[in-house]
Design an enzyme around this catalytic site. Structure first.
Site, short mmCIF file in Angstrom:
data_model
loop_
_atom_site.label_atom_id
_atom_site.label_comp_id
_atom_site.label_asym_id
_atom_site.label_seq_id
_atom_site.Cartn_x
_atom_site.Cartn_y
_atom_site.Cartn_z
N LYS A 26 2.02 3.96 0.79
CA LYS A 26 0.97 4.77 0.19
C LYS A 26 0.13 5.49 1.24
O LYS A 26 0.12 5.13 2.42
CB LYS A 26 0.11 3.92 -0.76
N ARG B 44 5.62 -5.08 -4.68
CA ARG B 44 6.40 -3.93 -5.14
C ARG B 44 6.60 -3.00 -3.95
O ARG B 44 5.63 -2.44 -3.43
CB ARG B 44 5.67 -3.24 -6.29
#
Length: 491
Positions: A431, A466
């Site tokens: 991210k 994840r």
């Protein structure tokens, strides 16, 4: 005036039912015959139809049989509920449910399809020929005390809960009674495992080790790998690679949730998803693995589960589709409830990034969403919590989450211990905040930073990670699990 049933004391051993207001109760559930989970679901449904409004669920436990040990293992839990039934009328309704579900007068403490016991009824102590409240064997049974404790918070939220603490046989409160049995140190032992039901024949002891969820984006516009896996062949090849590298769960997403992403319709999402979902589920390599579907549409969730998906992963925790919560309640599958303010197109707007204490506010806002889900029929034992790294958060917030996972659990525990015990999923993979910190503008170049973030998260209490790069993160969580076991053994 609406009349309801309760009772008042005549003496220490006698009670008389009278009309009063609705009462808060705790009811324990147990089953070890037939389809245990289906027995629970049927009993809860019959309880609701009998005038028992369920407000909270404990965690789900698989437990060794007590007293009569030569019988199958039990499932145990408990629920907190509101009822206008008097205590003996409530007992009668529960006994009727047991009978209707096939329970007979067999061996005491022997096998049974369903066992329903009143643990607490309002603020009152009852001692009659047919009913003793608090239930007299609470204090010696870890399989009763564990789900009972799940139903209260670490802070006393009302005077009824205060009375339950005062009814403990120990001088302090229910926490003292639980700790005298062994408390949380008992969980995970052979005779008392906290489990999450995947389907009727599969119970997941998610606390044994950290699970790796491999990301498979089926979109043309996802921030990291958009456009790479839209064909069935490419998707199957990537799943095969992720499984070989250690993935336990494959998370399929056919709708981009990157910041300011355009929203597609449920029909278009299904057209992307279903052919690949069906192909993945047919892969021999998927034996013993799970498939989750990343969607905020109830229509997609329903169709995906009908095709064989095991888990629904909803970035909105039901906020973007009013039908999601009731649909998932009927699907009887695990539900990932993630924290996000706004939607993907607005989540990074200034107003959605205002926090005084990000961990406390995430916990409080997630509790509100999940409490609504419980009231709509999704038990706490099917909830997975996700603090939503990267969703309506800036770089500082995301770092605070990774550092503050224990604080999120602690804040949840203030309201209900069951949700503080729920599996915690984190998704920092590749991210932007990692790129901002490490000066890596290209998403795939953030894998080293992802490993560091995952390591911090697992050591802070995350149970599922994840990730895009399964190999490196699988190694990281294996090492973290060894560290955690070592920490526990020398504590």
């Amino acid at each position: 005036m609406v009349l309801s049933s309760c009772f008042r004391h005549l003496s220490s051993d006698t009670v008389m039912e009278v009309h009063s207001q609705e009462q808060e109760v705790i009811i324990a559930l147990g089953s070890n015959v037939g389809d245990r989970l289906n027995n629970f679901n049927k009993a809860l449904d019959l309880m609701k139809k009998s005038g028992i409004r369920i407000t909270r669920h404990g965690c789900l436990y698989e437990t060794a049989p007590a007293y009569v040990t030569d019988q199958p293992q039990f499932l145990n839990s408990a629920v907190r509920a509101i009822t206008t039934l008097g205590p003996h009328e409530l007992l009668h309704r529960l006994k009727k449910i047991e009978s209707d579900m096939g329970r007979t007068n067999g061996i005491r403490y022997g096998p049974r399809p369903i066992d329903l016991d009143i643990l607490f009824y309002g603020k009152l102590r009852i001692n009659s020929d047919t009913l003793i409240v608090p239930h007299e064997r609470i204090w010696e049974r870890p399989f009763v005390m564990a789900p009972l404790m799940d139903l209260i918070g670490s802070t006393v939220d009302n005077d009824v809960v205060a009375s339950w603490h005062s009814l403990s046989i120990h001088s302090g409160n229910l926490f003292e009674s639980w700790n005298k049995l062994g408390g949380e140190s008992l969980i995970g032992k052979e005779g008392l495992k906290r489990v999450l039901p995947i389907r009727n024949d599969l119970l997941w002891d998610w606390s044994e080790r950290t699970s790796v969820m491999g990301v498979l984006n089926l979109t043309p516009d996802s921030f990291s790998d958009g456009g790479k896996f839209q064909s069935v062949e490419a998707a199957v090849s990537q799943v095969r690679l992720m499984i070989s590298e250690g993935a336990d769960i494959i998370d399929l997403g056919a709708q981009s949730t990157r910041p300011r992403a355009d929203r597609i319709s449920p029909r278009e999402e299904l057209e992307r998803l279903i052919p690949i979902l069906e192909a993945v589920l047919e892969m021999p390599e998927m034996e013993g693995k799970l498939v989750s579907v990343d969607t905020f549409y109830s229509e997609v969730a329903s169709e995906a589960v009908s095709k064989g998906a095991h888990i629904i992963n909803d970035v909105s925790a039901g906020k973007l589709d009013d039908n999601m919560i009731p649909v998932v309640a009927d699907l009887n599958v695990p539900y990932v409830a993630m924290h996000m303010r706004g939607d993907p197109s607005t989540m990074q707007n200034r107003e959605n990034l205002q926090y005084n204490n990000v961990c406390k506010q995430i916990a409080s806002e997630l509790f509100t969403r999940v409490n609504d889900a419980e009231l709509s029929g999704i038990p706490a034992w099917r909830i997975i919590m996700d603090p939503g790294i990267g969703f309506s958060k800036n770089t500082e917030h995301n770092v605070d989450i990774l550092v503050g996972l224990p604080a999120i659990r602690e804040e949840l525990a203030r309201k209900t211990l069951s949700l503080s015990h729920a599996p915690l999923l984190i998704g920092p993979s590749r991210k932007r905040f990692l790129g901002d910190i490490c000066a890596r503008p290209i998403a795939p170049e953030r894998d080293a930073a992802t490993v560091a973030a995952v390591t911090a998260g697992v050591l802070g209490g995350a149970n599922i990670v994840r990730v895009h790069n399964v190999r490196d993160n699988s190694d990281a969580v294996k090492f973290c699990d060894v560290m955690l076991k070592r920490r526990s053994s020398v504590a």
